[in-house]
Design a protein around this motif. Sequence first.
Motif, PDB file in Angstrom:
ATOM      1  N   LEU A 195       0.998  -1.162   0.075  1.00 13.76           N
ATOM      2  CA  LEU A 195       0.009   0.133   0.119  1.00 13.76           C
ATOM      3  C   LEU A 195       1.081   1.315   0.084  1.00 13.76           C
ATOM      4  O   LEU A 195       0.641   2.350  -0.631  1.00 13.76           O
ATOM      5  CB  LEU A 195      -0.958   0.140   1.124  1.00 13.76           C
ATOM      6  N   ILE A 196       1.974   1.137   0.808  1.00 17.74           N
ATOM      7  CA  ILE A 196       2.984   2.462   0.813  1.00 17.74           C
ATOM      8  C   ILE A 196       3.544   2.593  -0.569  1.00 17.74           C
ATOM      9  O   ILE A 196       3.587   3.732  -1.128  1.00 17.74           O
ATOM     10  CB  ILE A 196       3.945   2.121   1.863  1.00 17.74           C
ATOM     11  N   ILE A 197       3.955   1.461  -1.083  1.00 15.51           N
ATOM     12  CA  ILE A 197       4.445   1.675  -2.707  1.00 15.51           C
ATOM     13  C   ILE A 197       3.604   2.082  -3.516  1.00 15.51           C
ATOM     14  O   ILE A 197       3.732   2.948  -4.510  1.00 15.51           O
ATOM     15  CB  ILE A 197       5.228   0.213  -2.816  1.00 15.51           C
ATOM     16  N   ILE A 198       2.293   1.766  -3.481  1.00 17.05           N
ATOM     17  CA  ILE A 198       1.052   2.208  -4.590  1.00 17.05           C
ATOM     18  C   ILE A 198       0.823   3.561  -4.333  1.00 17.05           C
ATOM     19  O   ILE A 198       0.910   4.457  -5.184  1.00 17.05           O
ATOM     20  CB  ILE A 198      -0.203   1.378  -4.474  1.00 17.05           C
ATOM     21  N   ILE A 199       0.574   4.112  -2.972  1.00 16.95           N
ATOM     22  CA  ILE A 199       0.498   5.487  -2.638  1.00 16.95           C
ATOM     23  C   ILE A 199       1.599   6.329  -3.069  1.00 16.95           C
ATOM     24  O   ILE A 199       1.297   7.594  -3.695  1.00 16.95           O
ATOM     25  CB  ILE A 199       0.191   5.690  -1.293  1.00 16.95           C
ATOM     26  N   SER A 200       2.802   5.718  -2.851  1.00 18.44           N
ATOM     27  CA  SER A 200       4.092   6.944  -3.413  1.00 18.44           C
ATOM     28  C   SER A 200       4.353   6.842  -4.628  1.00 18.44           C
ATOM     29  O   SER A 200       4.253   8.119  -5.350  1.00 18.44           O
ATOM     30  CB  SER A 200       5.192   6.257  -2.684  1.00 18.44           C
ATOM     31  N   GLY A 201       3.868   5.688  -5.300  1.00 19.63           N
ATOM     32  CA  GLY A 201       3.825   5.753  -6.928  1.00 19.63           C
ATOM     33  C   GLY A 201       2.582   6.661  -7.548  1.00 19.63           C
ATOM     34  O   GLY A 201       2.986   7.541  -8.264  1.00 19.63           O
ATOM     35  N   LEU A 202       1.386   6.784  -6.823  1.00 19.74           N
ATOM     36  CA  LEU A 202       0.322   7.706  -7.071  1.00 19.74           C
ATOM     37  C   LEU A 202       0.709   9.178  -6.979  1.00 19.74           C
ATOM     38  O   LEU A 202       0.573   9.910  -7.932  1.00 19.74           O
ATOM     39  CB  LEU A 202      -0.845   7.481  -6.521  1.00 19.74           C
ATOM     40  N   ILE A 203       1.360   9.416  -5.779  1.00 18.37           N
ATOM     41  CA  ILE A 203       1.674  10.733  -5.483  1.00 18.37           C
ATOM     42  C   ILE A 203       2.879  11.300  -6.566  1.00 18.37           C
ATOM     43  O   ILE A 203       2.689  12.414  -6.968  1.00 18.37           O
ATOM     44  CB  ILE A 203       2.156  10.647  -3.963  1.00 18.37           C
ATOM     45  N   ASN A 204       3.894  10.401  -6.630  1.00 21.87           N
ATOM     46  CA  ASN A 204       4.830  10.507  -7.691  1.00 21.87           C
ATOM     47  C   ASN A 204       4.288  11.051  -9.123  1.00 21.87           C
ATOM     48  O   ASN A 204       4.667  11.850  -9.984  1.00 21.87           O
ATOM     49  CB  ASN A 204       5.903   9.707  -7.697  1.00 21.87           C
ATOM     50  N   TRP A 205       3.284  10.110  -9.355  1.00 20.96           N
ATOM     51  CA  TRP A 205       2.769  10.101 -10.790  1.00 20.96           C
ATOM     52  C   TRP A 205       1.831  11.552 -10.828  1.00 20.96           C
ATOM     53  O   TRP A 205       1.811  12.201 -11.984  1.00 20.96           O
ATOM     54  CB  TRP A 205       1.789   8.877 -11.105  1.00 20.96           C
ATOM     55  N   CYS A 206       1.035  11.939  -9.897  1.00 16.04           N
ATOM     56  CA  CYS A 206       0.285  12.922  -9.723  1.00 16.04           C
ATOM     57  C   CYS A 206       1.062  14.298  -9.919  1.00 16.04           C
ATOM     58  O   CYS A 206       0.813  15.585 -10.151  1.00 16.04           O
ATOM     59  CB  CYS A 206      -0.614  13.065  -8.821  1.00 16.04           C
ATOM     60  N   LEU A 207       2.319  14.485  -9.293  1.00 14.85           N
ATOM     61  CA  LEU A 207       3.079  15.495  -9.136  1.00 14.85           C
ATOM     62  C   LEU A 207       3.914  15.887 -10.410  1.00 14.85           C
ATOM     63  O   LEU A 207       4.235  17.006 -10.758  1.00 14.85           O
ATOM     64  CB  LEU A 207       4.034  15.405  -8.008  1.00 14.85           C
ATOM     65  N   PHE A 208       3.975  14.732 -11.396  1.00 19.33           N
ATOM     66  CA  PHE A 208       4.808  14.983 -12.355  1.00 19.33           C
ATOM     67  C   PHE A 208       3.844  14.912 -13.593  1.00 19.33           C
ATOM     68  O   PHE A 208       3.175  14.372 -14.535  1.00 19.33           O
ATOM     69  CB  PHE A 208       6.095  14.233 -12.570  1.00 19.33           C
TER      70      PHE A 208
END
Length: 104
Positions: A91-104
């Motif tokens: 879950l942490i990996i998925i959320i960090s990936g989504l945050i990273n994807w939304c910021l760029f």
Amino acid sequence: MKYITIFDTPRQNQIAIIRHLFEENQIKFRILDEATNTAIPVGVRVQVIEDQVLRAKNILKKNGFYGTPEPEANSALNYRFFWYLFLALLLIIIISGLINWCLF
């Protein structure tokens, strides 16, 4: 005098309690295979003279050393812990990936 083994354990805290109980009740005993300062649990045997075996066993039973088995490690609980840990990390990996994807 003949000594008879009435209890064995790898736990030093139990040996300390048994030693105190037997000294308090004037029971002649000896402790075999006692290792000092060891990281590996070594089995320690408690022996008493044969005249006092019944009395010593009654003291141990009265203080909970006999009759109550120690709880065993529950493999289902260990399995559940690691499953929840895996899900939390995923879950942490998925959320960090989504945050990273939304910021760029």
